[in-house]
Structures are given as C-alpha cells and as structure tokens.
Motif scaffolding. Structure first.
Motif, short mmCIF file in Angstrom:
data_model
loop_
_atom_site.label_atom_id
_atom_site.label_comp_id
_atom_site.label_asym_id
_atom_site.label_seq_id
_atom_site.Cartn_x
_atom_site.Cartn_y
_atom_site.Cartn_z
N TRP A 119 0.81 -1.21 0.00
CA TRP A 119 0.00 0.00 0.00
C TRP A 119 0.85 1.27 0.00
O TRP A 119 0.47 2.26 -0.62
N ARG A 120 2.01 1.23 0.64
CA ARG A 120 2.85 2.43 0.67
C ARG A 120 3.42 2.74 -0.71
O ARG A 120 3.55 3.92 -1.09
N VAL A 123 0.68 4.46 -2.53
CA VAL A 123 0.55 5.85 -2.10
C VAL A 123 1.50 6.72 -2.92
O VAL A 123 1.12 7.78 -3.44
N GLU A 127 0.43 9.58 -5.80
CA GLU A 127 0.89 10.96 -5.75
C GLU A 127 1.50 11.38 -7.09
O GLU A 127 1.19 12.46 -7.63
N LEU A 155 0.49 12.53 4.85
CA LEU A 155 0.00 11.20 5.18
C LEU A 155 -0.43 11.23 6.65
O LEU A 155 0.40 11.42 7.55
N PHE A 224 -3.32 12.10 2.30
CA PHE A 224 -3.75 10.71 2.38
C PHE A 224 -4.21 10.41 3.80
O PHE A 224 -3.55 10.78 4.78
N CYS A 226 -4.96 7.15 6.21
CA CYS A 226 -4.61 5.72 6.21
C CYS A 226 -4.91 5.09 7.57
O CYS A 226 -5.33 5.76 8.51
N PHE A 249 -6.09 3.25 2.22
CA PHE A 249 -5.88 4.69 2.24
C PHE A 249 -6.85 5.38 1.29
O PHE A 249 -7.36 4.78 0.35
N LEU A 251 -7.35 9.46 -0.62
CA LEU A 251 -6.69 10.73 -0.89
C LEU A 251 -7.73 11.84 -0.96
O LEU A 251 -8.78 11.68 -1.60
#
Length: 338
Positions: A119-120, A123, A127, A155, A224, A226, A249, A251
C-alpha cells in the motif's frame, strides 16, 4: 430560453472536454511507462461485489437479475489471478441514489492493480499520477498548476485525524463518547436505537473530519488518510497487532475524496466471511442482500497474487484541474441532462 429547452447542450464546456482528453492521454502514458497493461472488462454482470453502503443498479433479464458494476474490481482481479500482471482500466461505473455536486449515478473510474506492490508503494504512485494528470489538465486549460504540484502529499492516520479535529482517541473511545462528540458538533444523528459504531464513525468522518482534509490552515495540500479501523477494511488486508487497522488509504484535496486504495485481500475464506457480514448490514439497513461475486471467489481460490490496488474518481480529478466545485461542470451529460 429556459433551462428545459436548452438542456440538450452538454453541461461542461468544450475546453473542459479537451482537458479531459489530455488527462486521459496522460493516464495512459503514465501507466504505459510503468509497464501496466490497459484492460477492458464488462459493465454488466450477474455478479456484484457486496458493499453495505453502495447500491448497484439492477437490470431484470429473462435469466434473472444482472447488475451494472459499481467498480471493475471483480473482473480485474480475475485477470490478475489468470496471470495478467499489473493492470489498469478507465471504465464507466454505476451507483444508485448518487447525484449531487460531487456525485453522478454514472461516472468514470480509473482503477489499477500493481502486482507485488504494497500500500505504501501505491501511495507514492498515486501521488505521482495525480500530479502528472492534473498538470496535463491545467496545461490544456491554460490554468496555473496547483502550488502543491512540486511538494509531497501529507500522510495522516485515521487516529491522528480524529485526535486533531475532535480530540478523540478513536480506538479507545466508547460508542457513547462518539455519540456525544457528534451531538456536540451538530452532526445529524438519527433518533431511535443506538447506531452501530462504524456508522457513527462514518458520520463523524463525513461531517467533522473530511472537510478539513487536504486543506490545512487555509493552505491546499493533498492528504492521504490511512490506517482505518479493521472493521472498515472492505477488501483490504488487516494488521494482526492491536489496534488492528486496515491497509487502506484515501486521498483528499480541498475536502474532496479522490481515491480509495487497498493492500488487497487474497484469502477467499475471508472474502466469503466479509461478503456475509456486508450482506447482514445491508439487510439490517435496506432489507436487501446481494448475490456476491462467485467468479471472484473461484479466482481467489485459484490464487490471487499479492498486490495493491487503487480506485480513483476521474471526474473529480478533472474538477481539481479545472478549479470547479460541481461534477456537472466537467461531465458532458450529467444525470439531469440525460
């Protein structure tokens, strides 16, 4: 000339249509450079992913009910299980009862899945995508790019957001604490039996948290959100340590939700359990259950690769690039002109 006589015309300008085209081209270029395969899947199916809060549009056919898809998720995951690798899709999706400044019952969704990503990583990719695609739209419209185009997005955890706006430690707060916070801030809580905890959390999020996301102290900066509670995991994996959170997450820009991303659930038994739980919630609130996604279950039993996925409302991204507040300003024929 009255609006009724003139409503054959598109709701948005031709300049915005050209910006949409430029942004769609930027999406395809972005994913093509990263090795994602563009796919197309059906809008209509006997299957439907179960969500307690989304109402699919049903079409009665001779062989039973078919559903216009609220997301291409089930079909795309079937492709993942078949070995398609990382994929993306620009699709038309449908959700009943959704019409307003930020909603339309039919809209354009950009959805993608990165095989082997967490998931990171998604992210970071989100972006980069948002900056590239908004830049294309602004250039087409000859508008200045947002000031945040050259800075990193914020975040914030779900817990941090509730603490910041409401002074609540969301994982230790009781249901009574949440109800009290809602009433103190004028949140419209229905009379009658005590609401379920997640319903209370969603009300507080919508009325007290979301409006401030992506625009702190008067400065616009995408943000974000999360680490949602595990009870709001949907189809995301959850952590095993306490407090358990979902690898999920969203946005926000100017308080507008743009996307929802998950580190994807791959366990078919857990999917079956969550479908049942979502249908119980639907039955309690709306009195209707959904058939679920049987083909997706079989695909997951075959083997869904580890992946993370994101669903992004493309029309809302055009709103950001065009600097407008209503979806009808960026859609050629919104529901009130159909």
């Amino acid at each position: 000339m009255s609006d009724r006589v003139d409503n054959w015309r598109p709701g948005c300008s031709l300049a915005v249509l050209r910006a949409r085209a430029a942004m769609l081209a930027a999406v395809r270029q972005f994913f093509g450079q990263r090795g994602y395969l563009e796919v197309e899947t059906p809008c209509l199916s006997r299957d439907v992913v179960v969500d307690a809060w989304l109402e699919p549009l049903c079409l009665r056919q001779a062989d039973g009910d078919w559903y216009l898809q609220t997301s291409p998720e089930a079909f795309m995951k079937r492709l993942l299980a078949a070995g398609a690798g990382s994929i993306f899709q620009i699709s038309r999706v449908f959700r009943g009862g959704e019409f307003g400044a930020r909603h339309n019952p039919e809209f354009t969704m950009l959805e993608w899945y990165g095989v082997g990503t967490d998931w990171r990583e998604q992210v970071q990719l989100t972006e980069q995508l948002v900056c590239a695609v908004v830049r294309a739209g602004c250039n087409s419209l000859r508008r200045p790019e947002p000031a945040w185009g050259d800075s990193s997005f914020a975040l914030t955890t779900y817990q941090e957001a509730f603490q910041r706006e409401l002074g609540l430690s969301v994982f230790s707060a009781t249901d009574d604490d949440l109800l009290r916070a809602a009433r103190e801030r004028g949140v419209p809580v229905p009379d009658g039996p005590m609401m379920a905890r997640d319903e209370l959390l969603n009300l507080l999020l919508g009325f007290c948290i979301e409006p401030a996301l992506g625009q702190r102290v008067g400065v616009e900066r995408p943000e974000f959100l999360c680490d949602y509670p595990a009870t709001q995991a949907a189809l995301a994996v959850t952590t095993t340590t306490e407090p358990r959170v979902a690898r999920r997450f969203e946005l926000y820009i100017r308080g507008l939700e743009l996307c929802n991303g998950y580190e994807e659930l791959t366990d078919p038994a857990e999917l079956r359990r969550r479908d049942g739980e979502q249908n119980q919630k639907r039955a309690a609130s709306a009195g209707t259950a959904l058939p679920g996604a049987s083909h997706l279950l079989r695909a997951m039993e075959w083997g869904l690769p580890a992946c993370s996925g994101v669903a992004l409302g493309f029309d809302r991204l055009v709103m950001i690039a065009a600097g407008v507040q209503r979806m009808s300003d960026v859609v050629p024929f919104p529901a009130d002109r159909c």
